[in-house]
Structures are given as C-alpha cells and as structure tokens.
Design an enzyme around this catalytic site. Sequence first.
Site, PDB file in Angstrom:
ATOM      1  N   LYS A 167      12.260   7.434   3.711  1.00  0.00           N
ATOM      2  CA  LYS A 167      12.006   7.708   5.120  1.00  0.00           C
ATOM      3  C   LYS A 167      13.310   7.807   5.905  1.00  0.00           C
ATOM      4  CE  LYS A 167       7.422   7.580   5.734  1.00  0.00           C
ATOM      5  NZ  LYS A 167       6.582   8.518   6.486  1.00  0.00           N
ATOM      6  N   ASP A 184       4.204   4.063  11.156  1.00  0.00           N
ATOM      7  CA  ASP A 184       4.137   5.494  10.867  1.00  0.00           C
ATOM      8  C   ASP A 184       2.815   5.888  10.236  1.00  0.00           C
ATOM      9  OD1 ASP A 184       5.330   8.088  10.843  1.00  0.00           O
ATOM     10  OD2 ASP A 184       5.640   7.885   8.697  1.00  0.00           O
ATOM     11  N   ASP A 185       2.219   5.016   9.414  1.00  0.00           N
ATOM     12  CA  ASP A 185       0.942   5.336   8.768  1.00  0.00           C
ATOM     13  C   ASP A 185      -0.168   5.453   9.808  1.00  0.00           C
ATOM     14  OD1 ASP A 185       2.000   5.051   6.031  1.00  0.00           O
ATOM     15  OD2 ASP A 185       2.176   2.953   6.588  1.00  0.00           O
ATOM     16  N   ARG A 228       0.847  -1.189   0.000  1.00  0.00           N
ATOM     17  CA  ARG A 228       0.000   0.000   0.000  1.00  0.00           C
ATOM     18  C   ARG A 228       0.885   1.242   0.000  1.00  0.00           C
ATOM     19  NH1 ARG A 228      -1.959   3.659   4.304  1.00  0.00           N
ATOM     20  NH2 ARG A 228      -0.187   4.562   3.263  1.00  0.00           N
TER      21      ARG A 228
END
Length: 567
Positions: free
Chosen positions: A173, A267-268, A155
Amino acid sequence: MSDTSGSFATTALSGYELLADPQFNKGTAFSEAERDAFDLHGLLPPNVATLDEQVSRRLQALRGYETDIERYAVLRELQDTNETLFYALLVGNLEELLPIVYTPTVGAGCQQFSRLFRKPRGLFLSIPHKARIDRILAQPRFDKVEAIVVTDGERILGLGDQGAGGMGIPIGKLSLYTGCGGLHPATTLPILLDVGTDNPDCLADPLYVGWRNERVRGQAYDDFIEAFVSAVVKRWPRVLLQWEDFAKNNATRMLERYRDRLLTFNDDVQGTAAVATGALLSAINVTGVPLTEQRVAVLGAGSAGCGIAGLIRAAMRDAGLSDREAATRFFMVDRDGLLVEGMTGLAPFQLPFLQNKQALGDWKLNHPDKIGLLDVVRNAHPTVLIGVSGQAGAFSEPIVRAMAECNKRPVIFPLSNPTSREEATPADIEAWTEGRALIGVGSPFPPIVRDGVRFKVDQTNNSYIFPGVGLGALAVGAGRISDGMFMAAAKALASSSPARNNPKHNLLPPVSALREVALTVALAVAIQAHKEGLVTDIPIDQIEQRIIARMWTPRYVPYRRTAAATV
C-alpha cells in the site's frame, strides 16, 4: 544524519554504508565526483549509468522471469536496495507493475512472506514487546514519518489470517502511496501488529517469522491497540494512520474508536466504498438510470460491503432520497442469506441495511428458510450487483443471467481479490450478459472482446482512492478524515471517467493515469476538508499548489558529504 531537501542531498554515509542505504543508494548512477567524495571507487563497476538506463536494464531483467511471484521478490529486493530506482521503474510502468507490486501478486507474497524474507522493512510490533513500543518508535530513522499503514494480518485480502505475512499489505500500500500519490518514501512506515495467528499452517511452519502463538483477542487485544495508537499519537501528532485488512469485528470498531483522535481511516471500509461509489456514478452516465432509482445487491455484508452500501446510500440522499427510502434499496447478502429484520448476531454496522420481512412476503424462494443471492436478483431486480465476499464463482451463471434479464445494462462489480477470489470473471460476465454488462473487478484481468475489439476491464481497486485521500489530507494538514472527504473522492473519480464523454469507453481512467487521478482526488478531498473547517490557515486558492509541491518524483539529486556526527 542525512538530508534530502532542496536540489541536492547531504549525508555522512560513505562506502558500503552508503550503498546499503536504500534511500541514498544510486548504484551505478553515482557520478565520478560522488565516487571520489564518498569512497566508492572499486565498489562499483567503472561505467556511470543514468537512471533511465538503470530502469531499462531492470525492466528487461524483470520480464525475463517466468512467474509473477519471482518478479514480486525481485522488486521487493530492489525496493530494499535502491528506492529511487524502484519507484522510477514503478511510476514509468504502472500498468505492467501494479499487479505485481500489489494485487493480485501481493496475496501470494503474503502467503510466502516467511520464505521471501530477506531484509526488514517497517516495524513488527508484537504483544510480548508491548512495553517497548515507545522506545521502538523513537528511533531517529523514523523522524520524518507522516504516513503509516498498519495491519494485524487477520483478514488479508480474501485469503484470511496470514499472521506476520500480512506485512506484505502495508508495504504494498505504501508503495502505491509513493508511486501514485507522490509521498516521499522516507515519510512512510509499514507496521505489522503481531498479535499471533490462528492459521495452523503458519504455526506449524518452522520458517514462520512471526510470533508463534494463537491470536490474542478480547481485552488484551484492545489494550495492545490502545498502546499502539497512544504511542503513535505521542510520536507523530499529525501522522496519517491507515488501517488495513482487519477482521470485520475489529475494522469498523477500531475506526469509530479512533477516527476523532488522529488523522485516520480504514481503507477496506472507506476506500473500497469510495471506489465502488465512484464507479457506480460513472456507470450512471452509461445506463441512464438515475441514482435515485438504483437498487443495489451486495454479496458480503461485512465491513467492506456495508461501507460500500453506506456511501452509496449517502450519495442517494444527496440526490434527493430520504434516508429511509435510500436504505430500502440495499439488499445485503451474507453467509446466512439476505439480512432481514429479526436476525440475531448481527454487527452494529449491518443494522441500517435490514430488509423488512413483511415486504418480502410475496417473494418466490428456492428455499423458504434462507433468501439467497439468486432469490434477491429474481425478486428485487437489482440494477447493481457488487461482490466483496471472497468467494470465487459466487456470481454464478444463473445469477448473472438473471441480472441481464431485468436490466438493459446491468452493473456488475465482483471486487474480491486476489484474482482467485473474484466472484466471477469478466469473460464469463460478458458472455452471460451478451456483452451488455458494465463490469468492474478488484484485480487485473486480461481484456475481453467487445464488438469485435479488445476492451480493457475496469480495475475497480482502492488504488484509485487512497493515495489521493492521504495526499490531500496531509498537504493541507487536515485535522481528521471525514465521510464527506470520501464522498468528494468518489465524485472526483467519477468526474475523471472516460465514459462521461463516450459511453463506449471505460468507467475509470487507465491504471497508467493513477498519478493524475491521485492529484484530482487529493484536490477534491482537500477542498472538502477546507469546507468542513478541518483545515486552518490555508487559503483555498493555495491548496492545489501545496498538493503539487508535496508530490515527490523519483530522480537522483547530487550528493554532498558531511562530517559524521560525533558522540
């Protein structure tokens, strides 16, 4: 073996081998004495340059390219050639280069990963090599690793399954972990868990670099994740592991399974929640509507959307609302409309945010069998509208105008990225609300014109949060990362808001200040970890000093040559 501690570095590398190592290469900045010691004469032009001169030359060349994807490719090549120069360029030009190194350009970088692939960076761990994970991680080159960002590529941003191309996300990141949070690049490791892909374009592409297989799911997938985590904990017991861009059915599930086994977060789910909460807390200074009176509509009820709702709900509880009262203030809209009691097929993390069907009995709906976002805005009169749906244009003109009708200063955050997936553009929101909206976007957009002057749009991006969270947790050796630490990060971000002193200013600090923001967030996170008993043997008055000492600044240090190891 090489050592970069202290005021100089030692290495046994020389000649082409030294120039080929991105951690040690200085390019034309090797001094005359170093060129003598490391057999570099003739391999480099005779002029000795400074780091500042190299940065200026690279920046000038970078600006000469026509497209951002070209700039992205050039920067990736520079990162694989000379890391110190790459980070000096990035740190000195964050506002200009962040959109290229990360969102939105990294999305195209993932889509074109197989064509841009030049040199390996990080690790590709595939299911066919599951039995070799321990051996792969054991390479001495990874002895100093302290921070890992991992994805399975399913995703990627709002683009979906990119397979092995998802490696662009961990690389990007970790570039921000170093550029903004100051982690030394030698301590970072991007990892792609290659479990196949269901993207037909990848499977049909003769240049695709990943495992050409349909995506593995179910128990075989879980067993592979378990093998990976077990190997990581064995190799680096105190490592920071950040989960990135997993599908909603796996993101929250993996976080809950492993959050107590090692220092880890998603993190999402948590980073997005913290930056959205921090921006909302900043917006309250402008709107004057207390947190306890906010009503929040979220388009996209996946792991990110529910993560945002969960942290804002916790902030509402801190402000005095009961958990039940706080939960009723959230209106989560997914592909099947508003989440209401009685719906089937819901994920566990969605259940706390179901609206009572009876409470909606007097709502006027466009379609009686589905409650859409416009219905929610017209009937619930939310004060805040947040988008994490990946649906471009989902905040239509009628929806935004309805927000403006029921709020003097509507808060509207279309947070999906890359730019092509934003729910609305800042220019449209500005026009449809007559300039009254407080806007935060997930990717960079050009300034809007407000009151006759150019106004920079707040980039409500996770880059304000995760570098500081990781830095703070590592600096004090936290045992785990708690929800309270993310709440502390959100409040620290809000405390840095320019709008606190002037409501006409931005909700968030400028992108150019991300390094300072990371320090502020890291300090708040580390202090919270100390309060929760997740830190041992570190006096609270030494925390800030430890964090500052951790922050690496890209600069060249003198080299001394050591003898090569003998076998």
